[in-house]
Design a protein around this motif. Structure first.
Motif, PDB file in Angstrom:
ATOM      1  N   ASP A   1       0.828  -1.216   0.000  1.00  0.00           N
ATOM      2  CA  ASP A   1       0.000   0.000   0.000  1.00  0.00           C
ATOM      3  C   ASP A   1       0.859   1.261   0.000  1.00  0.00           C
ATOM      4  O   ASP A   1       0.672   2.157   0.824  1.00  0.00           O
ATOM      5  N   ALA A   2       1.821   1.324  -0.896  1.00  0.00           N
ATOM      6  CA  ALA A   2       2.788   2.427  -0.885  1.00  0.00           C
ATOM      7  C   ALA A   2       2.572   3.364  -2.081  1.00  0.00           C
ATOM      8  O   ALA A   2       1.761   3.092  -2.964  1.00  0.00           O
ATOM      9  N   THR A   3       3.334   4.478  -2.070  1.00  0.00           N
ATOM     10  CA  THR A   3       3.232   5.478  -3.143  1.00  0.00           C
ATOM     11  C   THR A   3       4.536   5.478  -3.951  1.00  0.00           C
ATOM     12  O   THR A   3       5.618   5.350  -3.386  1.00  0.00           O
ATOM     13  N   TYR A   4       4.402   5.631  -5.268  1.00  0.00           N
ATOM     14  CA  TYR A   4       5.555   5.520  -6.177  1.00  0.00           C
ATOM     15  C   TYR A   4       5.587   6.686  -7.154  1.00  0.00           C
ATOM     16  O   TYR A   4       4.559   7.294  -7.439  1.00  0.00           O
ATOM     17  N   ASP A   5       6.806   6.945  -7.686  1.00  0.00           N
ATOM     18  CA  ASP A   5       6.939   7.977  -8.713  1.00  0.00           C
ATOM     19  C   ASP A   5       6.436   7.462 -10.070  1.00  0.00           C
ATOM     20  O   ASP A   5       5.857   8.210 -10.845  1.00  0.00           O
ATOM     21  N   LYS A   6       6.727   6.182 -10.342  1.00  0.00           N
ATOM     22  CA  LYS A   6       6.329   5.614 -11.641  1.00  0.00           C
ATOM     23  C   LYS A   6       5.839   4.180 -11.456  1.00  0.00           C
ATOM     24  O   LYS A   6       6.290   3.490 -10.541  1.00  0.00           O
ATOM     25  N   VAL A   7       4.945   3.772 -12.361  1.00  0.00           N
ATOM     26  CA  VAL A   7       4.347   2.440 -12.247  1.00  0.00           C
ATOM     27  C   VAL A   7       4.408   1.733 -13.602  1.00  0.00           C
ATOM     28  O   VAL A   7       4.123   2.350 -14.637  1.00  0.00           O
ATOM     29  N   LEU A   8       4.781   0.459 -13.556  1.00  0.00           N
ATOM     30  CA  LEU A   8       4.764  -0.348 -14.782  1.00  0.00           C
ATOM     31  C   LEU A   8       3.864  -1.558 -14.560  1.00  0.00           C
ATOM     32  O   LEU A   8       4.075  -2.322 -13.618  1.00  0.00           O
TER      33      LEU A   8
END
Ligand SMILES: Cc1cc2nc3c(=O)[nH]c(=O)nc-3n(C[C@H](O)[C@H](O)[C@H](O)COP(=O)(O)OP(=O)(O)OC[C@H]3O[C@@H](n4cnc5c(N)ncnc54)[C@H](O)[C@@H]3O)c2cc1C
Length: 470
Positions: free
Chosen positions: A267-274
């Motif tokens: 349940d975390a936050t990211y700069d970019k997602v693939l």
């Protein structure tokens, strides 16, 4: 920079390696819904040795994939097949697979003369002088429709569906020409553009004559890993430097003021997602981030399949073929193909006895969903005996594994190329999100690797695929 990758199949793990190599300081978290990595690559720990029950080979002629494997330190693990031919079971007999065809589509009747009726033979040979094909440059249509109209049902069902079905788990009717045999679509385009009489046989002849004449020793078409595909997915996981979370089903990806929130897993936050999940899951996960792209990708359908892997104590009576494809119009046979793994791969023959994989299930059928395990094993043994005479029960069945592949392969239908193109342009409008997988640009292992590496490069804002830095 923090990256989340959803899916630890071949595409997700390859993308993780690519990101790590390009940005060694990146923090990469990979979320995998299953309790293991690899997705459709799965090497089961048989007592007799590691045994692939998903993908089992790769196209060895793809130099980019070979370089990639070398960069992972796997050069010494690659093994090659024995070179034994494959057979086709059609008309109740084992026949040699026709040579000099394009995925089972001949340019003349000669290569398929032993497989079809006189009527079909005459039809194939008369096709070049028949009314031209109404082909529009750039279009796609179903392979089955094209072949049935020009050559009749026997070719579509006996050779084309058997060969294409072996790759895509779909019959020729559910696959697009441009999507699965792009060079054939291009040859038809060329005939139209040059105002030539456009026929299927003319296009096939152009393709066959463009094949380079063999020079020197024949090079193996396929390769595999001595220890199974586990060698590849474990090397990828190691090389990626990523934190990989298993049993981590991702249910949503949403935008936040400072990036993207991945719901599920950490349940975390990211700069970019693939996203490296099958098409329907990718469509679902893009619902709030990229509604248009999500809607477009939703139309990609999946084909279910089952592999029954069987180890026998004795190989006596198993014919000297790498395997058998079953014609789609063959009555009373449930399997669509058998791989005689211990005949095909010398490193598996070293174990003694016989290793055989039976494959079931084509797009639209219910076999993988509704057939119980005992029935599948009975079908595998009965079909094997009917086709080859090899009595698996008598030979001593010492190990067995039934692996169901729900949504095993995406169906590359006649809309596929246009769908993926549209999806790509719709997703390009959303910065910081990329998507890759077997649905994108080919289902084979080299194609999945190439697409995953390109998607990772785009995510980093670098569209150049650089040389591989081991
Ligand atoms: C039976 C079979 C035989 C094959 N044989 C060959 C062969 O011999 N040679 C060849 O080149 N190719 C072969 N292929 C094709 C090849 O194996 C696949 O195209 C390739 O492995 C697909 O990789 P992928 O990463 O795109 O997808 P997948 O392997 O499907 O990986 C996607 C991953 O995402 C995970 N996931 C899904 N939803 C979520 C979620 N919500 N949250 C987190 N994780 C999620 C899944 O669990 C999975 O691990 C075969 C395929 C099958 C099914």
């Amino acid at each position: 920079m923090r990256y989340a990758i959803i899916g630890a199949g071949l595409a997700g793990l390859t993308a993780a390696v690519e990101i790590h190599r390009r940005d060694p300081d990146a923090q990469i978290d990979v979320y995998e819904a299953a309790d293991r990595i690899g997705g459709k690559l799965f090497t089961a720990p048989f007592e007799s040795g590691p045994t692939d029950v998903g993908a089992e080979a790769f196209l060895a002629r793809n130099s980019e994939a070979r370089e990639f494997f070398d960069s992972l330190g796997l050069a010494e693990s690659v093994v090659y097949p024995s070179g034994l031919a494959s057979a086709l079971y059609s008309g109740g007999e084992l026949q040699l697979l026709p040579q000099n065809t394009v995925m089972g589509i001949p340019g003349t009747s000669a290569p398929v003369a032993h497989l079809v009726s006189d009527e079909t033979r005459m039809r194939i040979d008369a096709e070049e002088a028949a009314e031209p094909l109404n082909w529009v440059v750039g279009e796609d249509r179903s392979v089955g429709d094209l072949v049935r109209r020009r050559y009749g049902d026997e070719i579509a069902d006996r050779t084309v569906s058997a060969l294409l079905g072996g790759v895509y788990s779909c019959s020729a009717d559910d696959l697009g020409v441009r999507a699965t045999i792009p060079a054939l679509a291009e040859a038809l385009d060329q005939l139209v553009l040059s105002n030539k009489h456009t026929t299927l046989s003319a296009a096939i002849k152009i393709m066959l004559s463009a094949r380079p004449a063999p020079v020197g020793e024949p090079q193996p078409v396929f390769g595999a890993f001595r220890g199974g595909y586990a060698e590849l997915y474990e090397a990828l996981a190691e090389e990626s430097g990523a934190d990989i979370y298993l049993d981590a089903f991702v249910s949503a990806v949403t935008r936040t003021p400072d990036g993207f929130r991945v719901t599920g897993g950490e349940d975390a936050t990211y700069d970019k997602v693939l996203l490296a999940t099958p098409a329907p899951t990718t469509a679902l996960l893009l619902k709030s981030l990229a509604p248009d792209a999500s809607q477009t990708l939703k139309s990609v359908k999946l084909a279910n399949s089952v592999v029954v892997a069987m180890k026998f104590d004795s190989a006596e009576g198993l014919p000297d073929y790498s395997g058998v494809l079953v014609a789609a119009d063959e009555p009373d046979v449930h399997a669509k193909a058998f791989t005689f793994s211990s005949k095909k791969w010398p490193h598996l023959a070293e174990r003694g006895g016989a290793l055989v994989r039976a494959s079931f299930g084509r797009f639209g059928d219910q076999i993988a969903l509704t057939t119980d395990e005992d029935t599948l094993v009975d079908w595998a043994l009965d079909d094997l005996q009917a086709i080859t005479g090899f009595d698996g029960r008598e030979a001593g069945l010492s190990e067995i594994l039934t692996q169901r592949w729900f949504g095993g392969l995406p169906c590359y239908d006649a809309d596929h190329v246009a769908t993926v193109e549209k999806f790509r342009s719709e997703l390009a409008a959303v910065a910081g999100v990329e998507a890759t997988g077997a649905w994108a640009d080919g289902v084979g292992v080299p194609a999945v690797i190439a697409d995953a590496r390109a998607a990772a490069a785009r995510l980093l804002g670098d569209n150049q695929l650089g040389g591989i830095q081991p």
